[in-house]
Write a protein that holds these residues in place. Structure first.
Motif, PDB file in Angstrom:
ATOM      1  N   GLY A 343       0.818  -1.204   0.000  1.00 47.68           N
ATOM      2  CA  GLY A 343       0.000   0.000   0.000  1.00 47.68           C
ATOM      3  C   GLY A 343       0.848   1.249   0.000  1.00 47.68           C
ATOM      4  N   ALA A 344       0.229   2.385   0.334  1.00 49.88           N
ATOM      5  CA  ALA A 344       0.906   3.677   0.335  1.00 49.88           C
ATOM      6  C   ALA A 344       1.455   3.972   1.727  1.00 49.88           C
ATOM      7  CB  ALA A 344      -0.066   4.771  -0.091  1.00 49.88           C
ATOM      8  N   SER A 345       2.576   4.709   1.763  1.00 52.93           N
ATOM      9  CA  SER A 345       3.205   5.056   3.043  1.00 52.93           C
ATOM     10  C   SER A 345       2.418   6.143   3.764  1.00 52.93           C
ATOM     11  CB  SER A 345       4.634   5.537   2.806  1.00 52.93           C
ATOM     12  OG  SER A 345       5.435   4.507   2.260  1.00 52.93           O
ATOM     13  N   ILE A 346       2.476   6.119   5.103  1.00 49.81           N
ATOM     14  CA  ILE A 346       1.818   7.140   5.909  1.00 49.81           C
ATOM     15  C   ILE A 346       2.559   7.262   7.253  1.00 49.81           C
ATOM     16  CG2 ILE A 346       0.150   5.567   6.999  1.00 49.81           C
ATOM     17  CD1 ILE A 346      -1.955   7.807   6.632  1.00 49.81           C
ATOM     18  N   PHE A 347       2.566   8.501   7.804  1.00 48.11           N
ATOM     19  CA  PHE A 347       3.252   8.750   9.075  1.00 48.11           C
ATOM     20  C   PHE A 347       2.314   9.515  10.005  1.00 48.11           C
ATOM     21  CE2 PHE A 347       6.398   8.459   5.751  1.00 48.11           C
ATOM     22  CZ  PHE A 347       7.390   7.647   6.285  1.00 48.11           C
ATOM     23  N   PHE A 348       2.191   9.041  11.269  1.00 46.67           N
ATOM     24  CA  PHE A 348       1.442   9.745  12.305  1.00 46.67           C
ATOM     25  C   PHE A 348       2.462  10.329  13.311  1.00 46.67           C
ATOM     26  CE2 PHE A 348      -3.014   7.570  12.481  1.00 46.67           C
ATOM     27  CZ  PHE A 348      -3.160   7.767  11.115  1.00 46.67           C
ATOM     28  N   THR A 349       2.424  11.660  13.526  1.00 43.63           N
ATOM     29  CA  THR A 349       3.193  12.280  14.610  1.00 43.63           C
ATOM     30  C   THR A 349       2.206  12.680  15.694  1.00 43.63           C
ATOM     31  OG1 THR A 349       4.883  13.089  13.073  1.00 43.63           O
ATOM     32  CG2 THR A 349       4.758  14.134  15.239  1.00 43.63           C
ATOM     33  N   ILE A 350       2.286  12.068  16.869  1.00 43.55           N
ATOM     34  CA  ILE A 350       1.300  12.241  17.923  1.00 43.55           C
ATOM     35  C   ILE A 350       1.389  13.656  18.493  1.00 43.55           C
ATOM     36  CG2 ILE A 350       0.434  11.381  20.124  1.00 43.55           C
ATOM     37  CD1 ILE A 350       0.108   9.464  17.747  1.00 43.55           C
ATOM     38  N   THR A 351       0.265  14.390  18.446  1.00 44.66           N
ATOM     39  CA  THR A 351       0.204  15.751  18.999  1.00 44.66           C
ATOM     40  C   THR A 351      -0.605  15.794  20.288  1.00 44.66           C
ATOM     41  OG1 THR A 351      -1.745  16.219  17.634  1.00 44.66           O
ATOM     42  CG2 THR A 351       0.398  16.784  16.704  1.00 44.66           C
ATOM     43  N   GLN A 352      -1.310  14.720  20.606  1.00 50.16           N
ATOM     44  CA  GLN A 352      -2.046  14.623  21.869  1.00 50.16           C
ATOM     45  C   GLN A 352      -2.162  13.150  22.225  1.00 50.16           C
ATOM     46  OE1 GLN A 352      -5.903  16.636  22.108  1.00 50.16           O
ATOM     47  NE2 GLN A 352      -6.649  15.106  23.555  1.00 50.16           N
ATOM     48  N   ALA A 353      -1.804  12.825  23.485  1.00 48.29           N
ATOM     49  CA  ALA A 353      -1.885  11.432  23.933  1.00 48.29           C
ATOM     50  C   ALA A 353      -2.342  11.404  25.386  1.00 48.29           C
ATOM     51  CB  ALA A 353      -0.533  10.739  23.796  1.00 48.29           C
ATOM     52  N   GLY A 363       3.012   2.720  25.075  1.00 48.25           N
ATOM     53  CA  GLY A 363       4.240   3.353  24.627  1.00 48.25           C
ATOM     54  C   GLY A 363       4.051   4.542  23.720  1.00 48.25           C
ATOM     55  N   VAL A 364       2.833   4.787  23.270  1.00 48.83           N
ATOM     56  CA  VAL A 364       2.575   5.921  22.376  1.00 48.83           C
ATOM     57  C   VAL A 364       2.334   7.150  23.228  1.00 48.83           C
ATOM     58  CG1 VAL A 364       1.088   6.885  20.593  1.00 48.83           C
ATOM     59  CG2 VAL A 364       1.662   4.435  20.574  1.00 48.83           C
ATOM     60  N   THR A 365       3.247   8.141  23.124  1.00 46.92           N
ATOM     61  CA  THR A 365       3.151   9.371  23.918  1.00 46.92           C
ATOM     62  C   THR A 365       3.242  10.573  22.992  1.00 46.92           C
ATOM     63  OG1 THR A 365       5.547   9.384  24.266  1.00 46.92           O
ATOM     64  CG2 THR A 365       4.198   8.226  25.911  1.00 46.92           C
ATOM     65  N   LEU A 366       3.211  11.751  23.597  1.00 45.39           N
ATOM     66  CA  LEU A 366       3.318  12.988  22.831  1.00 45.39           C
ATOM     67  C   LEU A 366       4.609  12.981  22.018  1.00 45.39           C
ATOM     68  CD1 LEU A 366       2.028  15.812  22.351  1.00 45.39           C
ATOM     69  CD2 LEU A 366       3.468  16.662  24.212  1.00 45.39           C
ATOM     70  N   ASN A 367       4.499  13.370  20.740  1.00 42.71           N
ATOM     71  CA  ASN A 367       5.609  13.454  19.779  1.00 42.71           C
ATOM     72  C   ASN A 367       6.090  12.096  19.272  1.00 42.71           C
ATOM     73  OD1 ASN A 367       5.682  16.303  19.921  1.00 42.71           O
ATOM     74  ND2 ASN A 367       6.978  16.205  21.762  1.00 42.71           N
ATOM     75  N   SER A 368       5.453  11.022  19.675  1.00 45.79           N
ATOM     76  CA  SER A 368       5.810   9.721  19.097  1.00 45.79           C
ATOM     77  C   SER A 368       5.523   9.740  17.589  1.00 45.79           C
ATOM     78  CB  SER A 368       5.002   8.593  19.744  1.00 45.79           C
ATOM     79  OG  SER A 368       5.381   8.411  21.086  1.00 45.79           O
ATOM     80  N   VAL A 369       6.375   9.083  16.813  1.00 47.14           N
ATOM     81  CA  VAL A 369       6.184   8.974  15.363  1.00 47.14           C
ATOM     82  C   VAL A 369       5.888   7.510  15.031  1.00 47.14           C
ATOM     83  CG1 VAL A 369       7.225   9.242  13.086  1.00 47.14           C
ATOM     84  CG2 VAL A 369       7.712  10.917  14.893  1.00 47.14           C
ATOM     85  N   LEU A 370       4.735   7.297  14.410  1.00 45.88           N
ATOM     86  CA  LEU A 370       4.313   5.952  14.006  1.00 45.88           C
ATOM     87  C   LEU A 370       4.307   5.931  12.480  1.00 45.88           C
ATOM     88  CD1 LEU A 370       1.232   5.542  16.408  1.00 45.88           C
ATOM     89  CD2 LEU A 370       3.662   5.177  16.915  1.00 45.88           C
ATOM     90  N   SER A 371       5.115   5.074  11.902  1.00 42.14           N
ATOM     91  CA  SER A 371       5.222   5.020  10.438  1.00 42.14           C
ATOM     92  C   SER A 371       4.661   3.696   9.932  1.00 42.14           C
ATOM     93  CB  SER A 371       6.677   5.176  10.005  1.00 42.14           C
ATOM     94  OG  SER A 371       7.478   4.156  10.586  1.00 42.14           O
TER      95      SER A 371
END
Length: 434
Positions: A343-353, A363-371
């Motif tokens: 599929g297509a690539s996508i990135f989430f940068t967490i701005t609120q957790a 483990g997902v906190t503020l500013n975490s990057v999920l690719s």
């Protein structure tokens, strides 16, 4: 005789006989004829060749004389078309099928029938022609407007016809349905145009069929590039070259909504023809609400709600823990970048957790990057569509296949298809507040 006794006080007695005292008024009424000796009368037997009066206890006639005045064979007459006069006849003779009154009402008028081919009325004799049923006046009013016709598929015009002839295709309202036929096909064996299961007009067929040579071709697929080979089929050279082409394959670039050609021999994800891809490929998800379940190995039980507010922002939560909301900035690569296999690539940068124990995404906190990757596909109903979304754990390498996503975070989500009416698809109740 002639019915039951009707008593003055009690009505119908249900019998035909009753007592009386001579000299006193009768206590009943007799429907027809009161007798003191017998109830027998006479009935007319119409089943005989010649109607006859016969004795009957239920006879409608009191005396034989009364019966014989009525019980007679019906008179018949037929029209002499030369003198225009009715003449007596015996039932069963040719043309002897009217009573004198019926004959006199029609004998002295001119009869005609319509010649539908010429739209004119012609004289006829009803005694010898069963189809001669109209007077001259009735015929003239209807014949000139006859709509019977036989459609010419070449010209698309109707030719007058006579429906009484039994000719196939002779129908009423011919002009309403007749048109130039587009069912012609070229018989490659005879080089003649034939009407049947074709898709051309006669002129179109003639332009192809009559200009062909007797050489016939077929498409041979035993090589990487299909070729037209003489005497290998029943197609003209032009028909063969038009259709004998290698199939092209493509896969959908959901970033652009466009199909990209691919080679199924080297790319395992290249499984659709270009025609199928063009019909189903569309740009990646727009803003909207998606609902579904997590399917990764360490999944959290329950339904997830994702809301993409635009192409750059998303909010999501586990529906039963709506106080634990995540917000993220969404980033996707350049639309000219190549597709991953899945599929297509996508990135989430967490701005609120959320900050709490037993979080839905450990483990997902503020500013975490999920690719990771995503893919959107329509379902069979055209009302909804599916999104497959896989994201990495924080501080881990990018997920590039949905198989890898099972070790991190992976969801199967459902959303409304583009253009679907809210009456058939509405996920707005699951919208995550911004």
């Amino acid at each position: 005789m002639g019915g039951n006794l009707i008593y003055n006080n009690t009505g119908d007695a249900g019998v035909q006989c009753g007592g009386y005292v001579k000299g006193n008024p009768l206590p009943f009424v007799c429907p027809k004829d009161f007798r003191t000796e017998t109830c027998a009368g006479y009935s007319c037997n119409y089943t005989a060749n010649q109607p006859q009066c016969v004795p009957s206890n239920d006879g409608e006639f009191s005396t034989l004389t009364d019966c014989q005045q009525v019980c007679k064979a019906a008179a018949y007459a037929k029209c002499n078309t030369q003198t225009k006069q009715c003449e007596p006849c015996q039932q069963g003779q040719p043309g002897c099928n009217q009573t004198p009154d019926e004959c006199n009402a029609s004998c002295n008028i001119q009869h005609q029938k319509c010649n539908a081919t010429t739209s004119t009325c012609e004289n006829c004799d009803p005694s010898s022609d069963p189809s001669c049923t109209q007077s001259a006046g009735d015929c003239s009013r209807t014949c000139s407007s006859s709509t019977y016709g036989l459609c010419d598929p070449i010209s698309g015009k109707c030719h007058p016809c006579d429906p009484s002839s039994g000719q196939p295709g002779c129908v009423a309202q011919c002009g309403a349905t007749c048109s130039v036929s587009k069912n012609f096909v070229c018989n490659n064996a005879t080089l003649q145009c034939e009407i049947g299961a074709g898709n051309m007009t006669l002129q179109q067929c003639a332009n192809i069929c009559h200009n062909q040579t007797q050489q016939l071709y077929g498409c041979v697929w035993n090589s990487s590039t299909p070729q037209c080979v003489e005497n290998a089929g029943r197609l003209s050279k032009e028909e063969c070259e038009t259709n004998c082409q290698p199939a092209t394959y493509a896969k959908c670039n959901q970033e652009t909504g466009q199909c990209q050609e691919c080679d199924p021999t080297t790319d395992p994800s290249c499984i659709y023809t270009s025609d199928y891809c063009n019909a189903s490929c569309h740009q990646s998800f727009d803003e909207g609400v998606w609902r579904g379940i997590e399917i990764s190995q360490a999944y959290k039980y329950g339904e997830w709600d994702f809301t993409f507010y635009d192409e750059q922002t998303v909010g999501f939560w586990l529906h039963d823990s709506r106080d634990l909301k995540y917000m993220a900035a969404v980033e996707r690569p350049s639309r000219d970048s190549p597709l991953n296999a899945d599929g297509a690539s996508i990135f989430f940068t967490i701005t609120q957790a959320p900050v709490a124990a037993n979080l839905p995404l450990p483990g997902v906190t503020l500013n975490s990057v999920l690719s990771g990757i995503f893919k959107v596909q329509p379902d069979e109903t055209s009302f909804t569509q599916f999104m497959y979304l896989a994201l990495s754990l924080p501080k881990s390498s990018q997920i590039t296949t949905f198989n890898d996503g099972m070790q991190a975070f992976e969801w199967v989500l459902t959303g409304c298809a583009k253009g679907a009416a809210t009456s058939v698809c509405n996920f707005e109740p699951g919208r995550v507040p911004n």
